[in-house]
Scaffold this motif. Structure first.
Motif, PDB file in Angstrom:
ATOM      1  N   VAL A   1      -1.364 -13.872   2.750  1.00  0.00           N
ATOM      2  CA  VAL A   1      -1.001 -13.276   1.451  1.00  0.00           C
ATOM      3  C   VAL A   1       0.346 -12.569   1.585  1.00  0.00           C
ATOM      4  O   VAL A   1       1.249 -12.750   0.753  1.00  0.00           O
ATOM      5  CB  VAL A   1      -2.065 -12.250   0.976  1.00  0.00           C
ATOM      6  CG1 VAL A   1      -1.619 -11.597  -0.337  1.00  0.00           C
ATOM      7  CG2 VAL A   1      -3.433 -12.902   0.815  1.00  0.00           C
ATOM      8  N   ALA A   2       0.483 -11.771   2.660  1.00  0.00           N
ATOM      9  CA  ALA A   2       1.735 -11.028   2.862  1.00  0.00           C
ATOM     10  C   ALA A   2       2.906 -11.994   3.047  1.00  0.00           C
ATOM     11  O   ALA A   2       3.996 -11.769   2.514  1.00  0.00           O
ATOM     12  CB  ALA A   2       1.602 -10.100   4.074  1.00  0.00           C
TER      13      ALA A   2
ATOM     14  N   ARG B   1      -2.358   1.837   7.799  1.00  0.00           N
ATOM     15  CA  ARG B   1      -1.672   0.797   7.033  1.00  0.00           C
ATOM     16  C   ARG B   1      -0.800  -0.060   7.934  1.00  0.00           C
ATOM     17  O   ARG B   1      -0.184   0.426   8.861  1.00  0.00           O
ATOM     18  CB  ARG B   1      -0.718   1.434   6.021  1.00  0.00           C
ATOM     19  CG  ARG B   1      -1.335   1.853   4.741  1.00  0.00           C
ATOM     20  CD  ARG B   1      -0.280   2.536   3.884  1.00  0.00           C
ATOM     21  NE  ARG B   1      -0.917   3.178   2.767  1.00  0.00           N
ATOM     22  CZ  ARG B   1      -0.992   2.644   1.549  1.00  0.00           C
ATOM     23  NH1 ARG B   1      -0.461   1.480   1.303  1.00  0.00           N
ATOM     24  NH2 ARG B   1      -1.604   3.278   0.583  1.00  0.00           N
ATOM     25  N   ASN B   2      -0.730  -1.326   7.611  1.00  0.00           N
ATOM     26  CA  ASN B   2       0.214  -2.222   8.258  1.00  0.00           C
ATOM     27  C   ASN B   2       1.051  -2.794   7.121  1.00  0.00           C
ATOM     28  O   ASN B   2       0.664  -3.766   6.490  1.00  0.00           O
ATOM     29  CB  ASN B   2      -0.582  -3.287   9.024  1.00  0.00           C
ATOM     30  CG  ASN B   2       0.286  -4.432   9.466  1.00  0.00           C
ATOM     31  OD1 ASN B   2       1.502  -4.323   9.495  1.00  0.00           O
ATOM     32  ND2 ASN B   2      -0.344  -5.542   9.809  1.00  0.00           N
TER      33      ASN B   2
ATOM     34  N   ASN C   1       1.787  -3.117   3.498  1.00  0.00           N
ATOM     35  CA  ASN C   1       0.851  -2.846   2.399  1.00  0.00           C
ATOM     36  C   ASN C   1      -0.522  -3.464   2.658  1.00  0.00           C
ATOM     37  O   ASN C   1      -1.335  -3.600   1.759  1.00  0.00           O
ATOM     38  CB  ASN C   1       1.429  -3.287   1.054  1.00  0.00           C
ATOM     39  CG  ASN C   1       1.781  -4.761   1.043  1.00  0.00           C
ATOM     40  OD1 ASN C   1       1.652  -5.444   2.055  1.00  0.00           O
ATOM     41  ND2 ASN C   1       2.210  -5.258  -0.099  1.00  0.00           N
ATOM     42  N   ILE C   2      -0.803  -3.860   3.915  1.00  0.00           N
ATOM     43  CA  ILE C   2      -2.123  -4.394   4.285  1.00  0.00           C
ATOM     44  C   ILE C   2      -3.002  -3.248   4.787  1.00  0.00           C
ATOM     45  O   ILE C   2      -2.604  -2.521   5.704  1.00  0.00           O
ATOM     46  CB  ILE C   2      -2.000  -5.463   5.395  1.00  0.00           C
ATOM     47  CG1 ILE C   2      -1.112  -6.623   4.935  1.00  0.00           C
ATOM     48  CG2 ILE C   2      -3.373  -5.972   5.804  1.00  0.00           C
ATOM     49  CD1 ILE C   2      -0.964  -7.733   5.968  1.00  0.00           C
ATOM     50  N   VAL C   3      -4.172  -3.099   4.184  1.00  0.00           N
ATOM     51  CA  VAL C   3      -5.058  -1.998   4.589  1.00  0.00           C
ATOM     52  C   VAL C   3      -6.486  -2.510   4.783  1.00  0.00           C
ATOM     53  O   VAL C   3      -6.878  -3.519   4.195  1.00  0.00           O
ATOM     54  CB  VAL C   3      -5.069  -0.865   3.531  1.00  0.00           C
ATOM     55  CG1 VAL C   3      -3.681  -0.249   3.367  1.00  0.00           C
ATOM     56  CG2 VAL C   3      -5.604  -1.364   2.200  1.00  0.00           C
ATOM     57  N   PRO C   4      -7.279  -1.806   5.608  1.00  0.00           N
ATOM     58  CA  PRO C   4      -8.690  -2.188   5.749  1.00  0.00           C
ATOM     59  C   PRO C   4      -9.462  -1.791   4.491  1.00  0.00           C
ATOM     60  O   PRO C   4      -9.060  -0.850   3.798  1.00  0.00           O
ATOM     61  CB  PRO C   4      -9.148  -1.381   6.965  1.00  0.00           C
ATOM     62  CG  PRO C   4      -8.205  -0.222   7.038  1.00  0.00           C
ATOM     63  CD  PRO C   4      -6.899  -0.672   6.454  1.00  0.00           C
ATOM     64  N   PRO C   5     -10.579  -2.481   4.201  1.00  0.00           N
ATOM     65  CA  PRO C   5     -11.289  -2.229   2.941  1.00  0.00           C
ATOM     66  C   PRO C   5     -12.247  -1.048   3.016  1.00  0.00           C
ATOM     67  O   PRO C   5     -13.443  -1.183   2.743  1.00  0.00           O
ATOM     68  CB  PRO C   5     -12.030  -3.555   2.708  1.00  0.00           C
ATOM     69  CG  PRO C   5     -12.310  -4.067   4.084  1.00  0.00           C
ATOM     70  CD  PRO C   5     -11.176  -3.606   4.961  1.00  0.00           C
ATOM     71  N   THR C   6     -11.737   0.109   3.396  1.00  0.00           N
ATOM     72  CA  THR C   6     -12.576   1.315   3.423  1.00  0.00           C
ATOM     73  C   THR C   6     -12.807   1.784   1.989  1.00  0.00           C
ATOM     74  O   THR C   6     -12.083   1.386   1.066  1.00  0.00           O
ATOM     75  CB  THR C   6     -11.849   2.432   4.179  1.00  0.00           C
ATOM     76  OG1 THR C   6     -10.597   2.678   3.484  1.00  0.00           O
ATOM     77  CG2 THR C   6     -11.540   2.053   5.623  1.00  0.00           C
ATOM     78  N   ALA C   7     -13.799   2.668   1.824  1.00  0.00           N
ATOM     79  CA  ALA C   7     -14.097   3.182   0.476  1.00  0.00           C
ATOM     80  C   ALA C   7     -12.850   3.834  -0.120  1.00  0.00           C
ATOM     81  O   ALA C   7     -12.547   3.661  -1.309  1.00  0.00           O
ATOM     82  CB  ALA C   7     -15.254   4.180   0.549  1.00  0.00           C
ATOM     83  N   ALA C   8     -12.091   4.560   0.711  1.00  0.00           N
ATOM     84  CA  ALA C   8     -10.903   5.259   0.185  1.00  0.00           C
ATOM     85  C   ALA C   8      -9.845   4.255  -0.282  1.00  0.00           C
ATOM     86  O   ALA C   8      -9.224   4.442  -1.336  1.00  0.00           O
ATOM     87  CB  ALA C   8     -10.330   6.173   1.267  1.00  0.00           C
TER      88      ALA C   8
END
Ligand code: TXA
Ligand code: MG
Length: 330
Positions: free
Chosen positions: A159-160, A6-7, A9-16
């Motif tokens: 967005v952030a 996480r950065n 509340n920015i996260v990569p779009p992984t399945a999880a």
């Protein structure tokens, strides 16, 4: 081993993380997600309290209805009264950058459609958006993920910057491919009215349906047209390269302005602090909002933007540029 990637509340779009995002939506929270046009600020379209959070986070006027993002035509039929014209358009252009306004079914809360008896529907063409809709099992109400009146966002960082802590999670899939928002059409009548030009051009639409003539009353059918939009914090001046209005450069001192366009500004101008030349209207569209956001912090007092020719993607670009300069808003 648990990897915390996480950065903020920015996260990569992984399945999880897409599963986590879907859970947030089910719980009434807000998720920013990528589409092929711009980033969207999503909430459960059927939950009035969640939708109210979108309006609050954006500072969006309550009279401006939201688009429902759906998985396809059968999903769309649950929320809108489809007719021959709207189904023709859905078959031709979905999934994709076309938003179709049809009669609303009562299941769509009033706050989502801002009290109108119509609803705007779009099936986006982006794997992360599609997966989020599927995983959450709901129609996702999502306007562009920017503060109301600001340029739409084409990156997670933007967005952030605009919405930061008001969003529970931001799925970051890199810069968006088209860069301008979807085309919005009203398909409630036999002749389709283009309410907002976009990547699906009038020429493309006309291959499938009859298009109503552009007239002054059209803008009243889309509340978003009546609000100021897409504006950076520094003034935008428009230059018509064929129109002989080169005088506008005379007032600009060296280093005081930035330039965006398809062709170079006249040779007689004093040098801008930055000059961005695009190879095509598509590239201009893809980069426009990110350029606005970058140039407003570059120290330039004015942004001069060339108006591209009025066809294809050029029409959508002209619409956004005119609004950004204040000349297209009413
Ligand atoms: O590409 C897009 O369309 C992005 C992505 C996230 O899908 N969304 C977007 O949403 O641009 P927004 O809310 O920024 O713009 C939606 C436009 C507004 O001008 C709104 O007034 C119009 O669609 N709209 C929504 N529902 C409508 C309705 N029932 N009748 C007429 N216009 C409607
Ligand atoms: Mg918007």
């Amino acid at each position: 081993m648990f990897v915390n990637n996480r950065n903020g509340n920015i996260v990569p779009p992984t399945a999880a993380y897409i599963r986590e995002a879907a859970d947030i939506l089910k719980g009434g929270g807000l998720v920013a997600f990528p589409t092929e046009t711009v980033y969207g600020l999503g909430a459960n379209a059927l939950d009035p309290e969640a939708v109210a959070r979108i309006f609050a986070a954006k500072g969006r006027p309550q009279d401006n209805p939201l688009i429902l993002h759906v998985s396809g035509i059968s999903d769309a039929a649950k929320y809108g009264e489809l007719n021959r014209v709207s189904e023709t358009l859905m078959h031709a252009f979905w999934p994709g950058a076309l938003t179709i306004v049809v009669g609303a079914r009562p299941v769509v809360p009033e706050v989502t459609r801002a009290g109108l008896d119509t609803v705007a529907l779009r099936a986006p063409l982006h794997p992360v958006a599609m997966e989020l809709i599927r995983e959450s099992g709901m129609p996702i109400a999502a306007p562009s993920a920017n503060r109301s009146g600001r340029p739409s966002t084409t990156t997670a960082g933007a967005v952030a910057d605009d919405l930061g802590g008001a969003v529970d999670l931001i799925l970051d899939a890199g810069p968006t491919r088209i860069g301008l928002e979807s085309t919005v059409v009203d398909a409630t009548e036999c002749e389709v009215a283009v309410l907002r030009p976009g990547g699906v051009t009038q020429e493309m639409l006309a291959q499938y349906v009859d298009i109503a003539e552009d007239d002054e009353t059209l803008k009243y059918r889309s509340p978003g047209n009546l609000h100021r939009h897409y504006a950076p914090t520094v003034p935008v001046l428009l230059w018509n390269a064929e129109g002989g209005d080169d005088d506008l450069f005379a007032a600009l001192g060296a280093g005081e302005w930035s330039y965006l366009g398809l062709v170079a500004p006249p040779a007689t101008t004093r040098p801008p602090c930055e000059k961005v030349l695009f190879r095509s209207p598509e590239e201009y569209a893809r980069e426009l909002f990110a350029c606005f956001r970058r140039l407003e912090t570059s120290g330039a007092r004015t942004i001069v933007a060339q108006l591209p020719p009025d066809c294809g993607m050029g029409r959508a670009l002209r619409n956004r540029l005119q609004k950004a300069s204040g000349s297209g808003a009413s």
